[in-house]
Design a protein around this motif. Structure first.
Motif, PDB file in Angstrom:
ATOM      1  N   LEU A 538       0.704  -1.078   0.085  1.00  0.00           N
ATOM      2  CA  LEU A 538       0.178  -0.118   0.136  1.00  0.00           C
ATOM      3  C   LEU A 538       1.120   1.177   0.102  1.00  0.00           C
ATOM      4  N   PRO A 539       0.897   1.992  -1.038  1.00  0.00           N
ATOM      5  CA  PRO A 539       1.671   3.237  -1.202  1.00  0.00           C
ATOM      6  C   PRO A 539       1.395   4.408  -0.184  1.00  0.00           C
ATOM      7  N   PRO A 540       2.188   5.162  -0.105  1.00  0.00           N
ATOM      8  CA  PRO A 540       2.187   6.295   0.863  1.00  0.00           C
ATOM      9  C   PRO A 540       0.807   7.188   0.850  1.00  0.00           C
ATOM     10  N   GLU A 541       0.441   7.349  -0.735  1.00  0.00           N
ATOM     11  CA  GLU A 541      -0.890   8.126  -0.985  1.00  0.00           C
ATOM     12  C   GLU A 541      -2.119   7.505  -0.663  1.00  0.00           C
ATOM     13  N   ALA A 542      -1.941   6.297  -0.795  1.00  0.00           N
ATOM     14  CA  ALA A 542      -3.094   5.247  -0.299  1.00  0.00           C
ATOM     15  C   ALA A 542      -3.251   5.329   1.341  1.00  0.00           C
ATOM     16  N   LEU A 543      -2.235   5.278   1.895  1.00  0.00           N
ATOM     17  CA  LEU A 543      -2.486   5.300   3.462  1.00  0.00           C
ATOM     18  C   LEU A 543      -3.078   6.608   3.875  1.00  0.00           C
ATOM     19  N   ARG A 544      -2.680   7.872   3.206  1.00  0.00           N
ATOM     20  CA  ARG A 544      -3.032   8.928   3.668  1.00  0.00           C
ATOM     21  C   ARG A 544      -4.596   9.072   3.312  1.00  0.00           C
ATOM     22  N   ARG A 545      -4.917   8.809   2.113  1.00  0.00           N
ATOM     23  CA  ARG A 545      -6.307   8.650   1.504  1.00  0.00           C
ATOM     24  C   ARG A 545      -7.278   7.836   2.438  1.00  0.00           C
ATOM     25  N   ALA A 546      -6.855   6.616   2.869  1.00  0.00           N
ATOM     26  CA  ALA A 546      -7.610   5.878   3.950  1.00  0.00           C
ATOM     27  C   ALA A 546      -7.768   6.582   5.010  1.00  0.00           C
ATOM     28  N   LEU A 547      -6.853   7.240   5.688  1.00  0.00           N
ATOM     29  CA  LEU A 547      -6.878   7.848   6.892  1.00  0.00           C
ATOM     30  C   LEU A 547      -7.992   9.000   6.778  1.00  0.00           C
ATOM     31  N   MET A 548      -8.008   9.808   5.653  1.00  0.00           N
ATOM     32  CA  MET A 548      -8.709  10.791   5.269  1.00  0.00           C
ATOM     33  C   MET A 548     -10.457  10.327   5.310  1.00  0.00           C
ATOM     34  N   SER A 549     -10.231   9.021   4.598  1.00  0.00           N
ATOM     35  CA  SER A 549     -11.613   8.678   4.550  1.00  0.00           C
ATOM     36  C   SER A 549     -12.332   8.176   5.769  1.00  0.00           C
ATOM     37  N   PHE A 550     -11.453   7.708   6.555  1.00  0.00           N
ATOM     38  CA  PHE A 550     -12.020   7.410   7.938  1.00  0.00           C
ATOM     39  C   PHE A 550     -12.462   8.679   8.504  1.00  0.00           C
ATOM     40  N   LEU A 551     -11.689   9.488   8.609  1.00  0.00           N
ATOM     41  CA  LEU A 551     -11.965  11.020   9.555  1.00  0.00           C
ATOM     42  C   LEU A 551     -13.226  11.670   8.924  1.00  0.00           C
ATOM     43  N   MET A 552     -13.161  11.575   7.467  1.00  0.00           N
ATOM     44  CA  MET A 552     -14.683  11.956   6.847  1.00  0.00           C
ATOM     45  C   MET A 552     -15.677  11.248   7.528  1.00  0.00           C
ATOM     46  N   ALA A 553     -15.684   9.865   7.684  1.00  0.00           N
ATOM     47  CA  ALA A 553     -16.697   9.220   8.213  1.00  0.00           C
ATOM     48  C   ALA A 553     -16.894   9.089   9.664  1.00  0.00           C
ATOM     49  N   PHE A 554     -15.820   9.411  10.482  1.00  0.00           N
ATOM     50  CA  PHE A 554     -15.965   9.529  11.850  1.00  0.00           C
ATOM     51  C   PHE A 554     -16.402  10.749  12.357  1.00  0.00           C
ATOM     52  N   SER A 555     -17.846  10.699  12.188  1.00  0.00           N
ATOM     53  CA  SER A 555     -18.767  11.638  12.664  1.00  0.00           C
ATOM     54  C   SER A 555     -19.215  11.189  14.200  1.00  0.00           C
TER      55      SER A 555
END
Length: 713
Positions: A538-555
Motif C-alpha cells: 500500500l503506497p504512501p498516498e493510499a495510506l493517507r487517503r485511507a486515513l482521510m476517508s476514515f476521518l470523513m466518516a468518523f462523525s
C-alpha cells in the motif's frame, strides 16, 4: 496520542520530508506535489456531502462486539453447544448469545448503543446502552435469548456499564453525569416492569467500567484517571467509608482484581493504562506515553492503604492501549499472572509475578504471542481457553492454546464499508502510522487512542512545550465539517491533517513518514480483506487517503440526549434564545465551520439539534481572545465546536473549567449601551474578565436555560 495531540496543538511537523516525486501533479512547473490528488479527493467529497444528514459513525463502522460476559455468574463451564457467553453489538443495538466455540446461538434487540451486560444470581440477563435510559431484561431458555421486560431509569440519558452482585443488586454507570446508580430489583408487575429501589451517588468524571467482587465494587473513571475501590455492605450497597482511590497522571483503560481470602482481606488489582507521569514535550515530541500494566495491593481497613507492586512497560512488548486484561493466581500460591491484550498492538503479553518472601516480585517473567489488534474485552473460559471481543475486526476470537480462531459477526450485508475505510480505521486505532517507534527513555509507542479514547479525549491538560501554554486534548470526531482544525487552526484541511499525522507519529523513529505498508509488516490486515493474493504494498498516498476517508466518516455518535425527541422543552427553548443572543456570534450555527453561508436559521435549530447526529457545528473558523490564557496562538484560539460537550471535559483550551456550569458562571459580557458593547473586541470574556460596571454576568435563570440547551448539542 502523540500524533493527534501534536495536531490539536498545531505543532509543526518534526520529521524531514524526503518524499519521492509523484508524477500526478506538477505545481507551477516545479516539483510535483504528491498531496494535490488528495486535496482534489477531499474537495470532491466535500462538494458531494450533505452535512445536514451525515450518518453517525456508530452504525457506519460495523457491528462492533464490545464486551463479553459469561452466562453463568458462578463461572461454571458450559456443555458443548450450550450458551456460554453474552456479547453486545454496539453498532447494531443487539445482544448476542454465544456458545463456548463463539458460534452465535441467538440474538435479541438491546438498548441503543449497547455497551454493558450483567447476569443476576437468578440467571436473568440485563443489558444497558450508552444511548438509552432503559435496561433490557432477558431470560436464557435453552439456546434462546428472550426479552422479558425493562427497567426504566428516569433522569438518565444512558448507561455505559453494568455489574451485578450476589445479593441481586445491579450497578449502573451514568458516564455523562459521573454517577454510580445502585439498583435493587423487586417484583415484576403484570406489564413486565420491575419495582426497583435506587440510589444515585457521584463517583467521578467519565465512569465507564465497573466490576463487583464479593466485598468490593470497583469503578474506572476515565476522565478522572482514577480507579475507585468501594467496600460493599451486606445488602450490596457500596459504602463511601473505607473507599480507596488509585489515581494516575493519565487514563486507565482496563483493570481486573482478586480479593484476598478471609472477610478482612484486601485485594490484588491489575490495571492497564498510559504511563503514570506527565507528558514530556521538551524533546520536541510527545514523551512518556507508553502503555503500562500496573499491579497494586489494596489493604482493607477504615483507611485502606494502596501499594504499587509493579509497573511494566507493555508498549515495548507490542501491547498498546490495553483495554482488556485478566488477573489470576498461580497454582499453589506461587504468584500471580496477568494477561494483557492491546487494542492498538499485535501482541498479547503474559506477565508472571512470582511469590517471594516479601510478597510478589516487581519484575515479572514475560512472554508474548501474536494477537490481532482490536481486542476490547476478554473472558477466560474452562480449561484456560480465552475468548475475545474485537470491534476493529468486527469478530470474536478464540484462543485454546494453539492457533487463534476468528468468528466474524454475521451482519446480513449491512456493513458496506470499503477496504479503504477499514484501512483508515486500522491506521487510527493501531500503531500502523508509526510502526518503527521505540520505547527508550521518553520515546513511546502509541496510537491515537492513547490520548483520544474512542476518538474523544483523555481528560488531560498538556503542557505544549511552548512557554507556559497548556492545552486540553481535542476530540477527533466531527472533523470533516470543522476546519481549519484544532486550537491553533494550522491545518487547513484533512489532507494536511493526514499528512501531519504520519509526520508527527514517527517524528523520532528515524524513519521517513512517507512509506509504503507491506503485508509482512502487518499480516493481520488480511483479516480486514487487505493484502489479498494479488495485492501489492500500500503506497504512501493510499495510506493517507485511507486515513482521510476514515476521518470523513468518523462523525459523532448518536446523541442520547435527543433520541426519540421532536420538540424542545420550554427551558431548552429559552436556552436556545439565550444562546442565539449571547453565544452564536462565535459559536455559529453553521453546517461547515469555514462557510458562513451554511448558517442554519433559528427556526430550524430545533429540527437539527434534535436530529440523532446533531449536525450543527456550533463553531467557526476565526480566532477569538476571550480571557482564556495563555493563548495558544497570537490571535487567541480558534472558536471550537460545541458538539457532544459531555465528552470533552475539562473545558476551555487551558482545561481550567471542570463543568459547564463553571464555564457559564465565569462568563462576562458587555452591558447594553456601554462603550464596550459598541465594538466586538472586548465585548465578551469566557474567563479573567476585567473589573468594571460595564460587564455583566449571566443571571441564574439564563444559566439553567443554557445548561439545558447545551446538553442537547
Amino acid at each position: 496520542m502523540r500524533l493527534a495531540l501534536a495536531l490539536s496543538l498545531g505543532l509543526a511537523a518534526l520529521a524531514c520530508d524526503s518524499r519521492p516525486p509523484s508524477p500526478a501533479v506538477v505545481v507551477g512547473g516545479g516539483a510535483p506535489d504528491p498531496l494535490e490528488p488528495l486535496r482534489q479527493f477531499e474537495a470532491s467529497r466535500r462538494a458531494a456531502a450533505d452535512f445536514s444528514r451525515l450518518p453517525s459513525s456508530d452504525r457506519l463502522l460495523g457491528p462492533d462486539p464490545i464486551a463479553l460476559r459469561p452466562v453463568d455468574p458462578q463461572g461454571r463451564p458450559a456443555a458443548p453447544g450450550a450458551p456460554a457467553l453474552l456479547s453486545p453489538l454496539r453498532g447494531r443495538d443487539a445482544l448476542v448469545l454465544l456458545d463456548a466455540s463463539l458460534r452465535e446461538l441467538s440474538r435479541a434487540p438491546a438498548p441503543a448503543s449497547p455497551t454493558g451486560v450483567a447476569v443476576l444470581p437468578s440467571g436473568e440477563v440485563v443489558a444497558s446502552g450508552e444511548a438509552s435510559p432503559a435496561l433490557f431484561r432477558y431470560a436464557v431458555r435453552g439456546a434462546s435469548l428472550e426479552p422479558v421486560g425493562r427497567i426504566e431509569l428516569a433522569g438518565l440519558h444512558g448507561v455505559r456499564a453494568l455489574a451485578a452482585g450476589p445479593e441481586g443488586v445491579l450497578y449502573a454507570l451514568d458516564e455523562r453525569a459521573g454517577t454510580l446508580v445502585t439498583l435493587r430489583p423487586g417484583r415484576a408487575g403484570a406489564d413486565g416492569r420491575l419495582e426497583v429501589e435506587r440510589w444515585d451517588e457521584p463517583v467521578g468524571a467519565g465512569p465507564f467500567r465497573v466490576v463487583r467482587l464479593a466485598r468490593h465494587l470497583i469503578v474506572d473513571c476515565l476522565l478522572d484517571h482514577t480507579l475507585v475501590v468501594l467496600p460493599v455492605g451486606a445488602d450490596g450497597r457500596p459504602l463511601s467509608d473505607g473507599a480507596a482511590r488509585i489515581r494516575h497522571d493519565g487514563p486507565i483503560w482496563s483493570f481486573d482484581a482478586l480479593e484476598a481470602a478471609g472477610a478482612g482481606g484486601g485485594l490484588l488489582l491489575a490495571a492497564g493504562g498510559v504511563e503514570d507521569r506527565p507528558l514530556d514535550r521538551t524533546g520536541g515530541s510527545f514523551g512518556y506515553i507508553d502503555s503500562f500494566v500496573f499491579l497494586y495491593r489494596v489493604a482493607a481497613g477504615a483507611r485502606p492503604e494502596v501499594t504499587r507492586l509493579s509497573a511494566v512497560n507493555v508498549s515495548e512488548l507490542g501491547v498498546l492501549t490495553p483495554k482488556a486484561i485478566a488477573l489470576s493466581m498461580l497454582p499453589g500460591a506461587a504468584g500471580a499472572r496477568v494477561i494483557a491484550t492491546g487494542y492498538g498492538g499485535d501482541r498479547q503479553a503474559e506477565l508472571l509475578f512470582r511469590a517471594t518472601e516479601a510478597g510478589l516480585s516487581s519484575a515479572p517473567e514475560v512472554s508474548t504471542r501474536p494477537l490481532a489488534p482490536g481486542v476490547a474485552a476478554m473472558a477466560v473460559l474452562d480449561g484456560g481457553t480465552v475468548a475475545y471481543a474485537n470491534p476493529l475486526l468486527d469478530a470474536w476470537l478464540l484462543d485454546a492454546g494453539g492457533a487463534v480462531v476468528k468468528r466474524p459477526v454475521q451482519d446480513d450485508g449491512e456493513d458496506a464499508r470499503s477496504e479503504e475505510l477499514r484501512l483508515g480505521e486500522a491506521l487510527f486505532f493501531t500503531s500502523l502510522m508509526a510502526p518503527w517507534n521505540r520505547t527508550d527513555g521518553p520515546l513511546s509507542r502509541f496510537t491515537c487512542e492513547t490520548c483520544h479514547f474512542e476518538g474523544y479525549v483523555d481528560g488531560r491538560t498538556h503542557h505544549t512545550g511552548r512557554g507556559d501554554v497548556r492545552a486540553t486534548t481535542k476530540p477527533l470526531l466531527g472533523l470533516f465539517n470543522n476546519r481549519p482544525h484544532f486550537s491553533r487552526a494550522l491545518d487547513p484541511d484533512l489532507t494536511s491533517v493526514a499528512d501531519n499525522e504520519f509526520r508527527v507519529a514517527g517524528a523520532l523513529s528515524g524513519h521517513d513518514p512517507w512509506f509504503a505498508l507491506s503485508s509482512e509488516g502487518a499480516p493481520w490486515l488480511a483479516d480486514l480483506g487487505l493484502f489479498g493474493a494479488d495485492r501489492a504494498d500500500l503506497p504512501p498516498e493510499a495510506l493517507r487517503r485511507a486515513l482521510m476517508s476514515f476521518l470523513m466518516a468518523f462523525s459523532h455518535r448518536r446523541n442520547p440526549a435527543v433520541l426519540g425527541r421532536a420538540r424542545f422543552t420550554s427551558l431548552e427553548r429559552d436556552g436556545a434564545r439565550v444562546f442565539r443572543d449571547r453565544c452564536a456570534r462565535c459559536h455559529a450555527p453553521v453546517l461547515r465551520s469555514d462557510d458562513p453561508g451554511s448558517a442554519v436559521p433559528f427556526e430550524r435549530w430545533e429540527e437539527l439539534v434534535l436530529a440523532p447526529g446533531g449536525p450543527i457545528v456550533w463553531g467557526r473558523a476565526g480566532y477569538e481572545k476571550t480571557g482564556v490564557v495563555p493563548y495558544v496562538h497570537e490571535e487567541g484560539a480558534r472558536v471550537p465546536s460545541l458538539r457532544r460537550l459531555h465528552k470533552k471535559r475539562p473545558y476551555f483550551t487551558n482545561g481550567s473549567a471542570r463543568t459547564l456550569r463553571d464555564v457559564l458562571e465565569r462568563a462576562r459580557f458587555a452591558a447594553p449601551g456601554s462603550e464596550r458593547a459598541a465594538g466586538v473586541s472586548g465585548a465578551f470574556f469566557h474567563d479573567g474578565a476585567p473589573a468594571g460596571d460595564d460587564l455583566a454576568a449571566l443571571d441564574p435563570g439564563a444559566i439553567e436555560a443554557l445548561l439545558a440547551f447545551l446538553d442537547l448539542l
